[in-house]
Structure formats: structure tokens, C-alpha cells
Design an enzyme around this catalytic site. Sequence first.
Site, PDB file in Angstrom:
ATOM      1  N   LYS A  76      -6.304   4.936   7.948  1.00 18.98           N
ATOM      2  CA  LYS A  76      -5.359   5.339   7.573  1.00 18.98           C
ATOM      3  C   LYS A  76      -5.637   6.782   7.525  1.00 18.98           C
ATOM      4  O   LYS A  76      -5.036   7.798   7.971  1.00 18.98           O
ATOM      5  CB  LYS A  76      -5.331   4.953   5.973  1.00 18.98           C
ATOM      6  CG  LYS A  76      -4.166   3.834   6.674  1.00 18.98           C
ATOM      7  CD  LYS A  76      -4.119   3.233   5.146  1.00 18.98           C
ATOM      8  CE  LYS A  76      -2.990   2.153   5.187  1.00 18.98           C
ATOM      9  NZ  LYS A  76      -2.943   0.770   2.965  1.00 18.98           N
ATOM     10  N   SER A 135       1.034  -1.071   0.064  1.00 15.04           N
ATOM     11  CA  SER A 135       0.249   0.631   0.058  1.00 15.04           C
ATOM     12  C   SER A 135       0.570   1.576  -0.043  1.00 15.04           C
ATOM     13  O   SER A 135       0.279   2.311  -0.058  1.00 15.04           O
ATOM     14  CB  SER A 135      -0.734  -0.541   1.210  1.00 15.04           C
ATOM     15  OG  SER A 135      -0.070   0.063   2.733  1.00 15.04           O
TER      16      SER A 135
END
Length: 814
Positions: A713, A670
Site C-alpha cells: 500500500k 482497512s
Amino acid sequence: MPIDAINASQATAVQATPAIALSSHQLYRKSELKALNPNCHSTAELTPLNDIVGQERAQQAVEFAMGIKEKGYNIYAIGQNGLGKRTMMLRYLNRHEPIEPALYDWCYVVNFDDTRSPKVLRLTAGSGTEFKKAIEGLMLKLVKALPLAFNNEMYYTRAEKLKNQLADKQEAALNELSEEAKQKGISLSLTMQGEYQMVALNGDVPHDETSFNALTEAERDQFETNINGLEIKLRGIIRQNTEWEEEFSNAQQEHDEQVAKDVLVHFFKPLKDKYKQQSEVKNFLKGMQADILTNLDIFLEESEEQLALAYASLEKKMPRRYQVNVLVCQGEAPFPIVVEESPSYHSLFGYIESATFRGTVFTDFSLIRSGSLHKANGGVLLMDAIKVLERPYVWDGLKRALRSRKLDLSSLEREVSLSGTISLAPEPIPLDVKIILFGDHETYQLLQHYDPDFRELFRVTADFEDVMDRTDISEAHYARFISSIVHDNNMLHCDREAIARIVEYSSREAQDQQKLSLHSANIANLLRESNYCAKSAKSKCIKREHVEQALKNQENRVSRLRDNIMESFINGSTLINTHDKVVGQINALSVISTSDHQFGMPNRITATTAYGKGEVLDIEHRVKLGGRIHSKGVLILTAYLASVLGKTAQIPLTTYLTFEQSYSGVDGDSASMAECCAIISAISEQPLRQDIAITGSMNQFGEAQPIGGVNEKIEGFFDVCKIKGRSSSQGVIIPASNVANLMLRQDIVEAVAKQEFHIWSITHVTQAMELLLGKVAASEPKEGVSGQEQYGSDCLFGIAQQKLNALRSLAKAD
């Protein structure tokens, strides 16, 4: 690794579409419960859901398995813990109507021919306990009636008559012999020791030694001859007496049996009439009656010790031999549903107890105890697959029982090699049961691979879903599911707003605006805690603020690690910049997970370059802190860089890439877009914005790919921005394919609505570069000097290419 040129037709270097700034409405999908009746104000007005919510595939599998009677169609229910597999399965089974209900009560009774092999009685469902009580009542009556039948004048008169007849015969024979002996001058008498003695007479008195020796030899010989002859006759009479005593004993026994039979016929007749349609019971009663006649001493025993041994019992004061051990008695349910929480060998297959009486250890059929398989016979047994596999012998025993369709208690006991006091071999019980095992995919795959019997015995797989589609109809369905939890647990009812908030929470748990989580355990826990908050506030129902409070309490209980990490940003021990611009430095986003919590936090990624051979040196990989997926992501971005900057010549730089202040393992791809942007910044020497964080993976063509944990996040970077100081330019870049996963906190949604925070979606890494570096990523490449394709000098790739060309020229000059 060296970066070689790749086919230019496979690279997408130019991306004209800019990043899209998301509106606050795209960050959170509210639940409006449109399909619910507008007049429905709480779960009190909603019918609880009895179906398996969102599990149509699994329900069809269960219906198929329950409808087929052939061997091997047992069920393995696959799914993660917390999906409510057991609750949903029980809810379905409780309203399931068996196709051919064949339920019986099972009893063990003594085998009158071989006491070591107790027999099984199959009775109609629900009649086992009644039959046991009937036998107990019969025995208690016989215990009193039989001794009374043998303790009356009629019996004594008949017995006395038989005894007198025997005595008269014996006395007559002895008198006749005694008279004959007397005529021969011999006396026949009985000594104190009970022996017969013959002595020669001297007149009316026995000869003594002197008088006997004074007789002539012929007289003495005559006495000897006469005595020998009489002794022969005496022995014949004794033999005759023995025969007469046997005849007397047989006559007495016939008399006793006739007396007992008259009593037994009277008391057994009602039972035989009642159970005349059940052949097994009828045969047992017939055998019991015959056995009682053979063992009348049990009822008439005068010895207290022998009587106590015969009656030794843990339950009733009646002969153990004639007790009925009801192993299973079916209730009023259409068929048994048994959940075995701890499937040990004995709890599943049953066992045989031992009893101690006056220092003697013994066992019999009345000490056989049932297991879960006995109780579930004719119905369903539910167990956890891992628990079954963990316990010794259980899995093998279960397979054997399912293959043979019998419960053979004796063979199971021998297999585990228990105490030698267990010496019974009970008759097996026919087994007709459906087994439902709950387990995860890993256990299922292991059983499929390593146990060939598994696929033959568990032919039906019920695969439970983690999520369901979120539509207006499914939200209404989910509201009824919430209502069922509220009703089952006697909670305060939820008002409409509370229901909507729980639906939104479920969507957040599913990490998708278009899905609802089917982890019912989490929903049930949230409802319990919301109920607690509502009661603490003395509210009459659960409202939205109570759900919010429960979520806040949950977060507070499990957020110690997150708070500790955030404290490191406050005190400056973890370096982070959320305002400036820096070359080769970018804020990436990651997720940290514990057993019951996950949260996001920013990570600083840096890239530096030095003259070299075109390698991208992943420091995490070199020190073995980078996982395989992370290493793959680095190789993919390396291939992309080669496609845009090294199509005709090797890149003359070595790039060093690392996660700063990372002291544990790093995995996942990611961060690959963030790493790519950092490398471009380092090569082009253009500064990156530090007020923007980025997450997302990429492929070899630079296309943005979705990642997990996007909500956590974004929230992690937002929290760090609050710590380091907020500015209206701060924000996060995410892949466009992750927009549907956004279910953000309300403070972030409000900040975006006020233009105080931003979230951009991108489809290509160049869109992120342009946003972070403030320049167009690439222009159309044109053929330049020496036939090389050149980007425009005002774009990022052009600037980077110029610097690389300068290095190449320098290398040629050297």
C-alpha cells in the site's frame, strides 16, 4: 441506519498524543548475520541444513508417528503449498532409523493346488531377484536336462523291455485263442479297420455262403456256438490286454518319474539347502518338484503348438507355470520411501495385466503388477491429499487397506469392475506402511467433518508453520537452509551479502520484521534465478546485485496489471489528487492481488452530507459491491461517530460514502479510518490533505487496528506520487501495530531518510484527523446549553457539533 446515542464512557474522543513520524531505520530491518562466523564468506563454508527448518512442532509429530507401530497412526501434514513440506519430510525420513525394521521381498508364484489363487512368497529383503534368477536358472537347466534323461539307450532299453513284456503277454493270449479257434475249424483274424473277425473254415479256407448253407443245420449251429464262445473269450482277452496296458502305463510312468526324480533331486538339492531356513520357499520348492513330476509333458511335449502355449511368455523361454513374479524387491535403503505423484487406483494398489497368444487372451500370476503401496510396504508412502480424493475409488481402497492391513488385489479389481479376463484371486499381502498425506486446512476440516474413518486412520497431524521468529540465531539457521538449497541444486555459492539479502527478502515475504518466511519454494526459486543472473554475468558466485536483479526480473514478469493501472494515473483516466486540500475527499490505500503478484494503489474515497435522519449510506453496500467485512467496518465507524457527535441527540444528516471509480467488489475494513476522516471532514466542512494517504481499520472506540499488505500500500501511493509530482510533504498514515510489518523498498527508505516522504504511525483515528485536517480533533467536552456536552469551538468535533446544533435548531424552528 439511524445513529443512536451510546454510553459516553465507552467512547474515547480525546487523543492527546500526536502521530509519530517513523525514521528510515524503522522501515526496513537489515540482516547483519551476527550469529554467523565473521570469517564465513559464502555458503561454501556453511554446513547444509538437514533438519526441517523452523518446523519443530511438525517434526515432533512426525517423530511420534514414526515411532509408534500400532494401526491408525498415519500422518496428515497441514500447510500451504510452497512450504516445502515434502522436501522437508523427505529430508527427515532419509536420515530416520526405523525402530524395528521388518523388510521383505514379495513374490507371487503359482498355487499348484489352485492356479486361480496365486500364492505369496515372503523372502528376506534383497533376495527376491536372486531367487527369481535361481529358479530361472533351474528351469533352463531342466528344460535341457529332462529331455536328455529320456533320450538315451538306458531309458530306451528299459522302456523297450516293458513294451516287449506287454506285447508278449498280449500275443500269447491271442495265439492261445487263435489255436483253440483253429482246432474248432474257425479262423481268428484282424481286419484293416483294426477289428477282430472269426470265420468258419472249410478245410483251410473260409466257408463261402454256398458251402456254409450246404452244411447240415447241426453243423451250422455248432459253428455258431463255437464262435460265440470264442468271442466271449476274446472279449475277456481284450479286457485283460487293457489291464496289462494300464499296468504297462503305470510301470512306464513310474519309470519316467524315477528318471525325472533322479534329475530333479540333483538340481533341486542346492536350492533346498540354500533356502532351508525359509519355510515358505522350502514348501514352494517341494510343491514345484512334485508338480514337475506330474506335468513332465511340459518338458517332453513333442507337439510344437502345445509346447509354445506352455512356454508363452513375455520374458523368458521357460514354462510360465514355474516363473517367479518378483512384485517388490527392497534396495539398500533402511526402509522404503515412496512418493506417489499421481495416485490413481492402479498406480496405488497394483493391477493384473492380460496377454494375448495366437488370438487367445489369458492372464496368470506372472502378470500381476505392483503398486505404490506394495513398494512402500514396510516404509512410508507420501501423497497429496487432494489428488487422492479426486481419483475414483482410491480413498475407499486406501481406507480398506489401512483397516485390514492387507493388500487384497482381487477385491480391488472386482470393485472397479474391469474386464472379465481378470479371473485371479491372489493371496493378500500383509501391509505395514505409514501414509503421509499433504494437504491444506480446508481439506483437513472437510475430512474431519464428513469422514468418520479419517480420524481413526490419520491420528497424527503435522501442522507446518508459515513463518518462524527472526533472531540472530534463526538467521544463521536460515543461512544453512540457503546453503542446503545451493548444494542440492549444484548452484553457484552465495556470498555473505547475498545471504543477507535473501534473509531480508524472506522477512518481506513474511510481512514482518520479526519473522522469516518458511515458503521454501519461493526461496529456492529466487536462488535459481539469482544463480542464472550470476552465470549470465560470468560471476564466480551469487552476489547481492544478482539477487536484486532476480527480484527485479520476477517483478517485471508479473507486473503487467500494475503497470496498466499506473498508466491510468499517468493519462488521468483515474482521478487522484496528491497536493491540494479538499473537503470530504481522502486517499485510502488498497491491495490488488493476482495469482502470483500483489501490489498497492490509492483509492479516492468521498463523503457528502445532506439533511436527513442520521444515516450513513454506504453506496458500495447498496449496489452490492461491498463485502460483509467492509460493511461491518462502516457500521463500526458509524457507531464511533455516534459516540462523539450523537450522544444526546440524533445526528440530523445523511452521509453518502463511496469509493470513487470503483467498478468491482470492495471488501475488507482497512479503509474504515479513511472513511471516518472523510465523514468528519464532510460534516465539519474542513478540507483534508490530499498529499497524505491513510490505511487502517478501527474499533468502536476509535482505536487503530492492524491491516494486511501495508508494504504494498505504501509503495503504491509512493509510485503514484512520483507520477503526479513529488513534494516533501507527502506521506502515508498507518496503524502503529503495523510498524513491525514494514520491509519497504530502498527508494522509499532513502526518501524518508531525506525527509522527502513521510510515514506516520497512529494508535487512534483522531491522530489521523489532526494530521489530515490540521486541527485538534477534540477538547474535553463540557456541559453547555440545555445540559448538552459541548466541545471547544476550535477543535474538529466542536466545529462539527456546532454545525449539527445549527441543523437541530433549524429543524426545531420548522
